[in-house]
Enzyme design. Structure first.
Site, PDB file in Angstrom:
ATOM      1  CB  SER A 673      -0.933   0.011   1.211  1.00 13.15           C
ATOM      2  OG  SER A 673      -0.185  -0.003   2.403  1.00 13.15           O
ATOM      3  CE  LYS A 716      -3.316   0.693   4.964  1.00 11.22           C
ATOM      4  NZ  LYS A 716      -3.114   0.308   3.569  1.00 11.22           N
TER       5      LYS A 716
END
EC number: 3.4.21.53
Length: 767
Positions: A673, A716
């Site tokens: 990511s 996140k």
């Protein structure tokens, strides 16, 4: 022509012509009839049997209409009754019942038997004589003299009456014989009854033989057991072994164990009794029998079916977690509607400290079931799940069977903790053994190597927990119903601390709520600057520390009540331990805020890129994993291919070295990511354009510049929100995940979906 005789009613006694019978006469009407017969009727009376035997004062409607004319042969007097021998003379038909001056009088007609087909009569007599010869139990009913007479061939009329008189027939059946005047008809009836009695005798004989065999076997077992005890006594081996065996047998008889378990225990018990006490195998067998006996085979608890009460318990124990609570309520509702349901295998996945284990306990409390827990962290041996075979020294059942024994019921809530922490080695793969446990189609016949007999796990409500879904093997994951528990927001943590953690710690430390006052603002301060976690475990330890310090202050310094403030927190806990809000204060070249999914839930990472004179090398530091190293290579290659678009001199790639660093180098980092973050940092570095400080991003990049979806968006996003970032670039494929975010995050943060690197750079770089 009708005749009259004194009337005597009998209870279930029927006399046939030319036969004799002894009857006890005690009722007043009958005694008067006997006296009248002796005085006035030349010792003759008529006997009629009652239909209802219990009736003391019968009328004409209560007796059969065909009886017997009898002669009184002998009378013996007792205190309250007469014992009389009667001899039957003729069948009679009752016409009228008259009340005489001395006794009741019956008006009767004499009935005569009549012969039918003579050939048929001879054949029937011969068949009856043969039947008597083959009847093994004829002597039970007939005297030897009568059997001899029957074998000689007495008259057909007398044959039927004499045989029926002694035969074990019901009153109704004997009355039917009395009423039947055709001799052949009576002989046919007798033949049918003899055949029936013969079959009955065969059945009785078979039953008697079976009973005798059982008695003989029981006596044999008793004799052998006593003999064995005597031998043991002589050898000095007598002791608790026999007492143990007796207790086990008694337990088997008194409890509804399955038949196959009773059979298995009995077999092992016989082996146990044959061995001397000094033998090492006696302990092994006794241990095995104890396990079989102690496991729950039929015991179960009744589920709480009050849905409102179950909802109240779940809400009382946990703040939030609506998805999990809703799934449990669905399970309860369907079970209540269908009255039978295969228990689902739930798997709670989330970071440490978010309440997975305590939620399982809460489910058990809501269902009113027993709770049992095993942890699979570090389990490498398949035998930990399935048990060891009894041939091994010190063999034991697996953890599943051990848990069921501890639960003592067949339908507990069974928590399998840390299912993602199992490993495999040369001893087998425990995750494969778990397939049978957690597959609803297989676990009704779970096989443990030690127990050997199949065990039903279908009524157990299994709840598994895991930190990382990726670490659960695919075949095992397919059998689990995954429910994800993500990190808590600051507001959720504050509510949990206020409603659950603080009251719990106050009680455990002996404090009253009035003795320690903690405001929501102080709880939030503790959460942000003294804990860094996805759950609330560290927060609970911090609150516990404050409670202990409060107790010490009250007892030592004599304070009555303490109100928590920043000064006290600094004094008791030291300086702030966590840098809350690590975002860059100003826009910088080559520095980009990335988002990561860690064991703490979510976190932000500052990815830094710098260039300097060299030979075109790419230097990566920060203990990066293979995936992140590949992401950096892809990012650099993409920029080299599109250098003109970003006004980068392509010769820079040959004469400059590039260094990409992810701070906190001691912490390993890996995951797909960071592609967009590294690409943005490198473009900013080579083009000298600053990156906006209030923006964070996540996503993987392909060589063509496409942005791929990622996982853990909620964690996140929470990390970015905690750090004060107000804009997040997310892959377009993750737009569907925005629904799962808390409303407070969606209100404070702007989410911009992107599908390629160009869109990322247009938003991230300062224009």
């Amino acid at each position: 022509m009708s005749q009259t005789y004194p009337l005597v009613c009998t209870r279930g006694v029927i006399l046939f012509p030319e036969q004799e019978i002894v009857i006890d006469v005690g009722r007043q009407p009958s005694l008067k009839a006997i006296e009248n017969a002796q005085d006035n009727y030349e010792d003759k009376v008529v006997l009629f049997s009652q239909i209802e035997l219990q009736k003391d004062d019968p009328t004409m409607d209560d007796i059969y209409k065909v009886g017997t004319l009898c002669e009184i042969r002998h009378v013996r007097r007792f205190e309250n009754f007469l014992r009389i021998k009667f001899k039957g003379l003729d069948r009679v038909q009752l016409n009228a019942w008259e009340q005489g001056s001395l006794s009741d009088i019956a008006q009767v007609d004499i009935l005569h038997s009549y012969r039918q087909d003579e050939m048929e009569e001879v054949a029937l007599v011969r068949m009856i004589a043969n039947e008597f010869d083959t009847m093994g139990n004829a002597e039970k009913f007939l005297s030897k003299e009568l059997i001899i007479e029957l074998s000689k061939g007495i008259g057909a009329d007398l044959l039927s009456d004499r045989a029926v008189q002694a035969f074990p027939l019901s009153t109704e059946r004997k009355q039917k014989y009395l009423e039947t005047l055709g001799i052949n008809d009576r002989l046919e009836m007798l033949l049918a009854d003899m055949e029936k009695e013969k079959k009955m005798s065969e059945v009785e004989q078979k039953i008697n033989e079976t009973v005798k065999e059982r008695i003989d076997q029981g006596q044999k077992d008793y004799y052998l057991r006593e003999k064995m005890n005597a031998i043991r006594e002589e050898l000095g081996d007598i002791g608790s072994q026999d007492q143990d065996a007796e207790k086990i047998r008694k337990r088997l008889e008194e409890n509804p164990y399955p038949d196959y378990i009773k059979k298995k225990v009995t077999e092992e018990l016989q082996r146990y009794e044959m061995l001397p006490m000094a033998s090492g195998e006696t302990g092994v067998i006794k241990n095995y029998i104890d396990w079989l006996m102690d496991l729950p085979w039929w015991q179960e608890t009744h589920d709480n079916e009050d849905l409102n009460e179950a909802q109240r318990i779940l809400d009382e124990d946990h703040y939030g977690l609506e998805k999990v609570k809703e799934r449990i309520m669905e399970y309860l509702a369907v079970k209540q509607m269908t009255n039978s349901l295969k228990a689902p295998i739930l798997c709670l996945v989330g970071p440490p400290g978010v309440g997975k284990t305590s939620l399982a306990r809460s489910v058990a409390r809501a269902l009113d079931r027993h709770f049992v827990k095993i942890s699979l962290g570090g389990v490498r041996d398949e035998a930990e799940i399935r048990g060891h075979r009894r041939t091994y020294l010190g063999a034991l059942p697996g953890r599943i069977i051990q848990g069921m024994k501890k639960a003592q019921v067949t339908n507990p809530v069974f928590l399998i903790d840390e299912i993602d922490k199992m490993a495999s080695d040369y001893k087998g793969d425990p995750s494969s053994a778990m397939l049978e446990v957690l597959d609803p189609e297989q676990n009704s016949m779970f096989s443990d190597h030690y127990i050997e007999e199949s065990y039903d796990l279908s009524k157990v409500l299994f709840i598994a927990t895991a930190n990382y879904l990726e670490n659960i093997p695919p075949a095992l994951r397919d059998r689990l119903e995954i429910i994800e528990l993500s990190s808590y927001t600051d507001i959720e943590k504050t509510n949990i601390a206020k409603e659950h953690l603080l009251p719990k710690q106050l009680e455990e430390n002996g404090l009253k709520p009035s003795q320690l006052k903690v405001s929501d603002k102080m709880l939030l301060y503790l959460i942000r600057y003294y804990t860094r976690e996805a759950g609330v475990r560290q927060l609970e330890r911090t609150i516990a520390t404050i409670c202990r310090k409060t107790v010490l202050a009250i007892l030592k310094d004599g304070k009555r009540s303490i109100t928590l403030n920043k000064k006290l927190i600094h004094e008791w806990l030291g300086n702030e331990k966590v840098d809350y809000g690590k975002k860059e204060k100003k826009d910088q070249v080559g520095t980009v805020t990335g988002l990561a999914y860690t064991s703490f839930g979510g976190d932000i990472l500052q990815i830094e890129a710098n260039k300097f004179d060299g030979h075109g090398k790419l230097i990566l530091t920060g203990q990066l994993g293979d995936v992140m190293k590949e992401s950096a290579s892809i990012a650099l290659d993409y920029i080299r291919a599109h250098a003109k678009e970003y006004h980068i001199d392509s010769s820079d790639f040959e004469k400059l070295d590039v260094h990409v660093h992810v701070p906190e180098g001691a912490v390993p980092k890996d995951g797909p990511s960071a592609g967009v973050t590294m690409t943005t940092a490198l473009v900013s570095c080579f083009s000298n354009i600053p990156v906006k400080a209030n923006i964070a991003m996540t996503g993987e990049v392909t060589l063509r510049g496409n942005v791929l979806p990622i996982g853990g968006l909620k964690e996140k996003s929470l990390a970015a929100h905690r750090s004060g970032i107000d804009t997040i670039l997310i892959p377009r494929g993750n737009v569907k995940d925005l629904d799962e975010l808390p409303q407070e995050v969606k209100d404070a943060v702007t989410f911009i979906p992107v599908s390629n690197v160009k869109q990322v750079l247009s938003h991230a770089l300062v224009q």
